[in-house]
Design an enzyme around this catalytic site. Structure first.
Site, PDB file in Angstrom:
ATOM      1  N   ASP A 103       0.814  -1.225   0.000  1.00  0.00           N
ATOM      2  CA  ASP A 103       0.000   0.000   0.000  1.00  0.00           C
ATOM      3  C   ASP A 103       0.841   1.266   0.000  1.00  0.00           C
ATOM      4  O   ASP A 103       0.552   2.205   0.746  1.00  0.00           O
ATOM      5  CB  ASP A 103      -0.939   0.040   1.215  1.00  0.00           C
ATOM      6  N   CYS A 152      16.852  -0.741  -8.395  1.00  0.00           N
ATOM      7  CA  CYS A 152      17.120  -2.093  -7.875  1.00  0.00           C
ATOM      8  C   CYS A 152      18.555  -2.483  -8.227  1.00  0.00           C
ATOM      9  O   CYS A 152      19.287  -3.027  -7.393  1.00  0.00           O
ATOM     10  CB  CYS A 152      16.162  -3.114  -8.484  1.00  0.00           C
TER      11      CYS A 152
END
Length: 196
Positions: free
Chosen positions: A100, A145
């Site tokens: 979320d 990443c």
């Protein structure tokens, strides 16, 4: 609610400490603190208070990890939120996922936490652990990443799925399993008591 958001905030601080020094990484998402306030004279004696976020409110991820819109994938904040989720997943060996992720710009609020096992780090698990599986299957690594040196979840997930499907194929059918318990083991045994 306070425990979830403030725990996620602590992970975000550690993530920031690792990411901010990296050349070209830039600003890091921040999960704003939430406070529990006791109001004894009020009909509702407890309330939560947090900083008001002004601007366009964007959901970068939802509980189940599915992409909601292109802002998640294409914006800097969205990519950094995805990287944060990947980072937490890797740091906890796949046991915890911050979900979320939503807010204004790099300031996030009302986050969730999914855990692989009920009770992990004291969490009841406000999100199903299947969301962790969905995240692992859907996450697409981005340049952030790579900057943090995170391992691709695609190859890990594909290897695990392949191994699981191979195990399932190799399991004998229940109708082909023969009972191999010796006759003696099925008969009641005489027990001799001994005194020491």
């Amino acid at each position: 609610e306070c425990y979830v958001q403030n725990t996620a905030r602590e992970y975000a601080k550690i993530y920031a400490a690792e990411a901010e020094p990296l050349e070209g990484f830039g600003e890091v998402p921040e999960i704003i603190p939430i406070f529990l306030v006791h109001r004894p004279a009020n009909n509702i004696p407890y309330a939560t208070v947090e900083e008001e976020l002004v601007g366009e409110f964007v959901k970068y991820s939802v509980r189940d990890g599915k992409e909601v819109n292109f802002l998640r994938r294409d914006s800097e904040a969205g990519q950094k939120c995805c990287t944060f989720q990947h980072w937490v997943y890797e740091k906890t060996n796949g046991s915890l996922l911050v979900t979320d992720l939503q807010g204004v710009g790099m300031k996030l609020t009302d986050v969730g936490i999914a855990t692989l096992a009920k009770g992990y780090k004291g969490f009841k698990g406000n999100c199903s652990f299947s969301f962790i599986e969905q995240f692992r299957a859907l996450h697409q690594c981005n340049k952030y990443c790579e900057m943090l040196g995170l391992k691709s979840l695609r190859t890990t997930h594909q290897k695990q799925r392949k191994a699981t499907s191979m195990k399932i194929k190799n399991l004998p059918n229940s109708s082909t399993i023969k009972q191999t318990v010796p006759k003696k083991a099925r008969e009641p045994r005489d027990f001799i008591s001994s005194e020491h």
